[in-house]
Scaffold this motif. Structure first.
Motif, PDB file in Angstrom:
ATOM      1  N   SER A  25       0.816  -1.222   0.000  1.00  0.00           N
ATOM      2  CA  SER A  25       0.000   0.000   0.000  1.00  0.00           C
ATOM      3  C   SER A  25       0.842   1.262   0.000  1.00  0.00           C
ATOM      4  CB  SER A  25      -0.879   0.027   1.253  1.00  0.00           C
ATOM      5  OG  SER A  25      -1.702  -1.100   1.307  1.00  0.00           O
ATOM      6  N   GLN A  69      -0.773   1.891   7.847  1.00  0.00           N
ATOM      7  CA  GLN A  69      -1.424   1.692   9.132  1.00  0.00           C
ATOM      8  C   GLN A  69      -2.932   1.574   8.982  1.00  0.00           C
ATOM      9  OE1 GLN A  69       0.639   3.901  11.984  1.00  0.00           O
ATOM     10  NE2 GLN A  69      -1.145   4.330  13.224  1.00  0.00           N
ATOM     11  N   GLU A  70      -3.467   2.385   8.095  1.00  0.00           N
ATOM     12  CA  GLU A  70      -4.901   2.387   7.835  1.00  0.00           C
ATOM     13  C   GLU A  70      -5.357   1.021   7.312  1.00  0.00           C
ATOM     14  OE1 GLU A  70      -8.320   3.837   8.258  1.00  0.00           O
ATOM     15  OE2 GLU A  70      -6.579   5.050   8.823  1.00  0.00           O
ATOM     16  N   ARG A  71      -4.516   0.348   6.519  1.00  0.00           N
ATOM     17  CA  ARG A  71      -4.922  -0.896   5.877  1.00  0.00           C
ATOM     18  C   ARG A  71      -4.441  -2.145   6.602  1.00  0.00           C
ATOM     19  NH1 ARG A  71      -3.850   0.712  -0.391  1.00  0.00           N
ATOM     20  NH2 ARG A  71      -5.524   2.274  -0.537  1.00  0.00           N
ATOM     21  N   CYS A  72      -3.528  -2.008   7.527  1.00  0.00           N
ATOM     22  CA  CYS A  72      -2.998  -3.194   8.207  1.00  0.00           C
ATOM     23  C   CYS A  72      -4.131  -3.960   8.892  1.00  0.00           C
ATOM     24  CB  CYS A  72      -1.973  -2.781   9.257  1.00  0.00           C
ATOM     25  SG  CYS A  72      -1.518  -4.143  10.344  1.00  0.00           S
ATOM     26  N   PRO A  73      -4.298  -5.262   8.611  1.00  0.00           N
ATOM     27  CA  PRO A  73      -5.395  -6.004   9.226  1.00  0.00           C
ATOM     28  C   PRO A  73      -5.264  -6.099  10.746  1.00  0.00           C
ATOM     29  CG  PRO A  73      -3.959  -7.478   7.966  1.00  0.00           C
ATOM     30  CD  PRO A  73      -3.519  -6.076   7.673  1.00  0.00           C
ATOM     31  N   HIS A  74      -4.081  -5.873  11.248  1.00  0.00           N
ATOM     32  CA  HIS A  74      -3.899  -5.961  12.699  1.00  0.00           C
ATOM     33  C   HIS A  74      -3.831  -4.594  13.360  1.00  0.00           C
ATOM     34  CE1 HIS A  74      -3.609  -9.973  14.395  1.00  0.00           C
ATOM     35  NE2 HIS A  74      -3.481 -10.342  13.146  1.00  0.00           N
ATOM     36  N   SER A  75      -4.187  -3.568  12.654  1.00  0.00           N
ATOM     37  CA  SER A  75      -4.138  -2.202  13.191  1.00  0.00           C
ATOM     38  C   SER A  75      -2.788  -1.908  13.840  1.00  0.00           C
ATOM     39  CB  SER A  75      -5.240  -1.978  14.235  1.00  0.00           C
ATOM     40  OG  SER A  75      -6.462  -2.407  13.753  1.00  0.00           O
ATOM     41  N   ILE A  76      -1.741  -2.438  13.256  1.00  0.00           N
ATOM     42  CA  ILE A  76      -0.419  -2.192  13.829  1.00  0.00           C
ATOM     43  C   ILE A  76       0.020  -0.774  13.469  1.00  0.00           C
ATOM     44  CG2 ILE A  76       2.023  -2.817  13.549  1.00  0.00           C
ATOM     45  CD1 ILE A  76       1.071  -5.730  13.502  1.00  0.00           C
TER      46      ILE A  76
ATOM     47  N   GLN B 358     -10.522  -1.027  -0.078  1.00  0.00           N
ATOM     48  CA  GLN B 358      -9.487  -1.016  -1.136  1.00  0.00           C
ATOM     49  C   GLN B 358      -9.539  -2.250  -2.034  1.00  0.00           C
ATOM     50  OE1 GLN B 358      -8.902  -1.032   2.154  1.00  0.00           O
ATOM     51  NE2 GLN B 358      -7.173  -2.323   2.700  1.00  0.00           N
ATOM     52  N   SER B 409      -7.652 -10.949  11.377  1.00  0.00           N
ATOM     53  CA  SER B 409      -7.507  -9.509  11.430  1.00  0.00           C
ATOM     54  C   SER B 409      -8.106  -8.986  12.720  1.00  0.00           C
ATOM     55  CB  SER B 409      -8.246  -8.894  10.243  1.00  0.00           C
ATOM     56  OG  SER B 409      -8.507  -7.542  10.506  1.00  0.00           O
ATOM     57  N   ARG B 410      -7.390  -8.105  13.359  1.00  0.00           N
ATOM     58  CA  ARG B 410      -7.929  -7.539  14.594  1.00  0.00           C
ATOM     59  C   ARG B 410      -9.113  -6.620  14.292  1.00  0.00           C
ATOM     60  NH1 ARG B 410      -3.475  -4.910  18.303  1.00  0.00           N
ATOM     61  NH2 ARG B 410      -2.272  -6.571  17.351  1.00  0.00           N
ATOM     62  N   LYS B 411      -9.196  -6.142  13.035  1.00  0.00           N
ATOM     63  CA  LYS B 411     -10.271  -5.213  12.693  1.00  0.00           C
ATOM     64  C   LYS B 411     -11.576  -5.936  12.380  1.00  0.00           C
ATOM     65  CE  LYS B 411      -7.442  -1.622  10.648  1.00  0.00           C
ATOM     66  NZ  LYS B 411      -6.791  -1.323   9.380  1.00  0.00           N
TER      67      LYS B 411
END
Ligand SMILES: Cc1cc2nc3c(=O)[nH]c(=O)nc-3n(C[C@H](O)[C@H](O)[C@H](O)COP(=O)(O)OP(=O)(O)OC[C@H]3O[C@@H](n4cnc5c(N)ncnc54)[C@H](O)[C@@H]3O)c2cc1C
Ligand code: SF4
Ligand code: SF4
Ligand code: SF4
Ligand code: SF4
Lengths: 155, 821
Positions: A25, A69-76, B358, B409-411
């Motif tokens: 990204s 950061q916005e797209r990281c699935p783990h909100s890392i 996205q 995913s945590r989200k």
């Protein structure tokens, strides 16, 4: 000594899946060959290569746009980590010359991009007022409060 | 040793207790962070303790033998085992003492593993002190244990299966074949679930509907199965062996004479997207979801039909139907019946990919989900098996799969959805089978091909030329021609990719079905963090729930493939079979007893009982209906005249535990009342997960938070406790309907009382913790320890004075009432 904003929390970063969404990204990665935020997490956190990362010039390419950061699935908080790393690197003198001269310019003139005769002329043509010279004392104070002068050995 | 006067009197009534205490090392599980020998030594000094010892494994054969011998040799009449959670081994030790001739209710356990050694791994001194406290509390309770007789109640030999996916179908067939009556409830017009929607199944690649349809048909004609489609569960009450179920049959507007000839459908003018084809095709207002549907019968979707609220403007279907099956007067009907066991098979829905913007789902037409793919590739689907891309109806020359969409995913969903890796491999092979030239790329993080035959299939797909690319795309960009640019990082080669494909299939994860919500509500099932139902024990009771007589099968328990779903379904049927075959269940002797001499007939107990198990008889005395009472203890906690005794959870026993707790430095500790089902189990879960928290807390277990009477809490404060925590199931999740709301009321009353009298009411705390919320329990305790630090000696003194005074007044008042009678 100034207080740098620090978002570093190792546990959170250990959760990284290495899914590569961040690098995929990152707008910078597309133009700077070899710039790779995922790899920075891998090296800095998971492989413990702090020294190597802190001494590398790559870290300074992050524009802190937060897309990763916005797209990281783990909100890392990848961008947070990079800010943290840039802070640490700066303290040990790893700051690119371009950035240094940019900061110096700001302290001296109050502008990050200097006003020139040409820009003055264009403003006039467009009917805009002349730019006042900013209060550089104030800027200098802010920078010194943040500890930038010692880090960058500006004195 | 200090004892309250009241307890002294009570003890005298009983035979002299002779107690044996056995402290278990559980190998190093307890012994590693608790000095078990020191705990046994301190127990040996307690009143009535005849013998106290420590063993490597108390639950082992020699360990149990030892207890039995001691009972015979030393004439022990009460046993305390300090070991793991009673939720784990209470049955083991109960049968041990029973073998030695004691009543099984003469056993008490101190939980020094889940609630101590496992949560204080690195503080042996504190762990040992806490264990001593827990054992002292257990001994105190043991002194007042009484023998109890259990009763057997008959089991209704009929089962309810909720959800007609492959798991529900299998469970229903197994039970019906064993000779039991089964009611299978399905909320949709047809059974079949997800398996009916998919084309082929991994790893064998057989045709899904071909293997499922015969089973569906068998359900439809089995003499022991009553199939109720388009039906919802609206209430479930009762208990193991005797559940009362209420269902709502939604109006179908077409009766059973329907032969599924489809004449009506052809005549109907109204169209809408077909749910079964995930909206890729349309259906009419009168429809059958798919050709093999069971029951094979049309239904009318009234939201779509032109005839609304009794106003008839269209007669087309009625005219078309020769058998005269259509009836616009049909209406929803409710039905109530009893069953002995319940199997929950509510299955899964798929993740909504639009949540990840996205990836362009719903924005770019050629980005579809794996479920939509199943319908496209299916010969019975809207395109008759042609994989055409929605934008221009062309067969794509290149296809990309994106894995883990919505999973890990945590989200979104934190877990791995288990089936999507293999599903993609299957899908890729299906494409190759029909259109071998298609270029296929799979973007993934890891490929999870763990099951039997899975790796073979994975290798086969590689041989067929499917490319596996590690590194999920950061984004997908649609081009004007409908093609899609996949932009991301090619991890293996440390470079970026920007690849154009003609179609994208998002491998969407699984999530608990919406239908599971209502079932959870009525059966008070706990859920794990991903939202799937929780089993009683993940290894040893993998299809049982904490609610006796209720079992789980299929994806309601967690994402899994068909084989596992079917295996679980047969397991659940076998478990239900055991109960129904025996025909009787033993009910724990923990129900309420009324002491008529104390009862004033005020009727408060009858009012608060969630089960209406108390009646006031014509002599103005409360009477408990034993079969209806569940033993929550709410009545006892509310009764102002101490007229109700909860068997095995008596006031005397609980007050004795509080007294033992407060013997040493109570101001430095937290007393937690935890209900058996949720919060005690949640604390166990924290232990099992080794979630470390501060050691200042001691737990007293009651069946329900509604059992905790205000005078227990006041007594604890009168004796100088620093902080009291009341804890139970979340509101709406109470295992005794709504008994926990009484706990909440008392909590609020206590807070008000303390505040009005200048006391620090933050010392009274409440937290709802489900069986899966170990972390919440951990966090609460850690935050309470911070609170504890702020409690001054002055504050402790004031509260002790205030609450002692209240206790004294209460006692005097009670004596007066009694004398008055
Ligand atoms: C795209 C996709 C592809 C797959 N491919 C494969 C494969 O190739 N091989 C394989 O082994 N597995 C595959 N699976 C997994 C497979 O679908 C599941 O293992 C299987 O469907 C589980 O069956 P189930 O009965 O537990 O749940 P479901 O099939 O979800 O059935 C649940 C049923 O319960 C009903 N229901 C829900 N709530 C209620 C309620 N309150 N009252 C009444 N009824 C209710 C639902 O309407 C539904 O009919 C795939 C899954 C997906 C999503
Ligand atoms: S997007 Fe997040 S999880 Fe994925 S590699 Fe980057 S930091 Fe790790
Ligand atoms: S914040 Fe930095 S690393 Fe992340 S996407 Fe932007 S430039 Fe790239
Ligand atoms: S099964 Fe595969 S695709 Fe599905 S969530 Fe797990 S790793 Fe991701
Ligand atoms: S309130 Fe609870 S314990 Fe009392 S009679 Fe009713 S169900 Fe039984």
């Amino acid at each position: 000594m100034g207080k740098a904003l620090d978002l570093y929390d190792e546990q959170e970063f250990n959760a990284c899946l290495q899914c590569a969404i961040c690098t995929g990204s990152c707008p910078t990665a597309r133009v700077i060959e070899g710039y790779n935020p995922r790899e920075i997490i891998l090296r800095y956190i998971m492989y413990g290569e702090q020294e190597e990362v802190l001494n590398s010039t790559m870290i300074w390419h992050c524009t802190t746009c937060h897309t990763c950061q916005e797209r990281c699935p783990h909100s890392i908080r990848i961008c947070g980590l990079l800010t943290h790393i840039m802070n640490l690197a700066a303290k040990r003198g790893n700051v690119p010359e371009t950035l240094k001269s940019g900061i110096k310019l700001m302290i001296e003139t109050g502008w990050s991009i200097q006003a020139t005769q040409r820009s003055d002329r264009i403003r006039e043509e467009l009917g805009l007022n002349r730019l006042e010279k900013p209060n550089t004392d104030e800027i200098r104070r802010i920078f010194s409060e943040a500890g930038l002068d010692t880090i960058l050995e500006l004195e | 040793m200090k004892k309250t006067e009241e307890n002294d009197n009570a003890a005298a009534v009983n035979e002299e207790p002779r107690i044996g205490v056995y402290v278990c090392h559980c190998g190093l599980n307890i012994g590693g962070s608790v000095d078990c020998e020191a705990v046994a030594l301190s127990a040996a000094k307690l009143d009535n303790v005849v013998i106290a010892d420590h063993q490597l494994y108390t639950c082992s054969e020699p360990g149990q033998e030892r207890i039995k011998q001691d009972i015979a040799e030393h004439g022990l009449n009460r046993i305390v085992v300090a070991a793991c959670s009673p939720r784990m081994h209470e049955p083991t030790f109960r049968s041990c003492v029973q073998d030695a001739g004691l009543n099984k209710y003469m056993l008490e356990m101190a939980n020094i593993r889940e609630h101590c050694s496992w949560v204080h791994l690195h503080d042996k001194a504190a762990g040992t002190e806490k264990s001593k406290d827990l054992v002292r509390m257990a001994v105190a309770r043991a002194r007042y244990l009484e023998p109890q007789e259990e009763i057997d109640v008959p089991v209704i030999k009929k089962a309810l299966v909720i959800g007609g996916g492959v798991a529900g179908i299998q469970a229903a067939l197994d039970l019906a074949d064993s000779g039991y009556e089964v009611v299978l409830v399905e909320k949709e017009p047809s059974i079949g679930g997800r398996m009916a929607q998919i084309d082929k199944t991994f790893p064998t690649m057989d045709c899904s509907i071909c293997i499922l349809a015969p089973k569906m048909a068998e359900v439809g004609r089995h003499p022991n199965i009553t199939l109720m489609s388009l039906t919802e569960v609206t209430n479930i009450g009762g208990y193991i062996g005797n559940f009362s179920v209420t269902l709502r049959h939604k109006a179908k507007y077409v009766n059973e004479d329907c032969s599924a000839c489809s004449d009506c459908m052809k005549a109907c003018p109204q169209h809408a997207p077909n749910e079964f084809d995930v909206g890729l095709a349309t259906r009419k207002a009168i429809y059958i979801p798919f050709a093999q549907a069971v029951p094979s019968q049309y239904v009318i979707d009234m939201d779509l039909c032109l005839n609304k609220n009794g106003v008839r403007v269209c007669e087309k279907c009625v005219e078309a139907c020769e058998r005269k099956c259509i009836n616009f007067e049909d209406h929803d009907r409710e039905e109530t019946f009893d069953v002995g066991t319940i199997i929950v098979c509510t299955g899964v829905d798929v993740f909504d990919a639009a949540q990840i913007p996205q990836y362009q789902y719903k924005k770019a037409p050629n980005v579809i989900t794996s479920l939509e793919f199943e319908r496209l590739i299916n010969a019975g689907g809207p395109t008759h098996g042609q994989l055409i891309r929605p934008s221009d109806h062309r067969i794509p020359k290149s296809v990309a799969f994106v894995q883990c969409v919505g999973s890990r995913s945590r989200k979104t969903n934190p877990y791995c959805s288990n089936v999507c890796c293999m599903n993609t491999i299957k899908d890729a092979l299906l494409i190759k089978e029909h259109w071998p030239e298609t270029e296929i790329k799979v973007f993934y993080i890891d490929i999870r091909a763990f099951g039997k035959g899975f790796e073979d299939l994975f290798q086969r797909s590689k041989m067929e030329g499917v490319q596996f690319i590690q590194g999920l795309p950061g984004e997908i960009v649609q081009r004007k021609n409908g093609n899609l640019r996949m932009i991301g990082e090619l991890m293996m080669l440390h470079e970026l990719y920007d690849i154009e494909v003609e179609m994208v299939i998002l491998s969407v994860g699984l999530k608990p079905s919406i239908g599971s919500d209502v079932v959870r509500k009525y059966l008070t099932l706990s859920r794990t963090s991903g939202g799937f139902f929780m089993v009683a024990h993940p290894k040893l009771r993998p299809v049982d729930t904490a609610t006796r007589g209720v079992f789980l099968a299929g994806c309601s328990e967690g994402p899994k493939d068909i084989k596992e779903a079917v295996t679980q379904a047969s397991a659940a049927a076998a478990r239900a079979n055991i109960i129904m075959h025996r025909g009787m269940v033993t009910v724990e002797a923990i129900t309420a007893r009324v002491d008529e001499s104390m009862c004033t007939g005020c009727g408060l107990c009858a009012k608060v009982c969630p089960y209406q198990a108390i009646q006031i008889n014509d002599r103005k005395k409360a009477v408990v209906i034993d079969a209806a009472c569940s033993g929550c203890g709410t009545c006892s906690a509310e009764c102002k005249f101490d007229a109700i005794t909860m068997r095995h959870f008596t006031d005397r026993q609980i007050l004795a535990q509080i007294d033992a707790f407060t013997e040493f430095e109570p101001e430095k500790k937290i007393l937690a009342f935890c209900c058996n089902w949720c919060s005690y189990a949640g604390a166990d879960f924290a232990g099992i997960s080794r979630m470390q928290y501060a050691p200042q807390v001691r737990i007293i277990r009651t069946m329900c938070s509604g059992r905790v009477a205000q005078n227990f809490i006041e007594h604890a404060f009168a004796r100088g406790v620093g902080v009291v925590l009341l804890s139970g199931c979340h509101i709406g999740d109470c295992h005794y309907i709504d008994a926990n709301t009484f706990a909440e009321k008392r909590y609020k009353r206590m807070r008000r009382l303390m505040k009005q009298n200048g006391l620090d009411n933050n010392r009274m705390q409440l937290v709802w913790v489900s069986a899966a919320e170990g972390q919440k329990f951990q966090e609460k305790i850690n935050s309470l320890v911070e609170k504890l630090k702020t409690v001054t000696p002055e504050e402790i003194k004031n509260s002790m004075r205030f609450f002692s005074e209240r206790e004294k007044q209460r006692k005097e008042k009670k004596q007066k009432t009694r004398a008055g009678k």
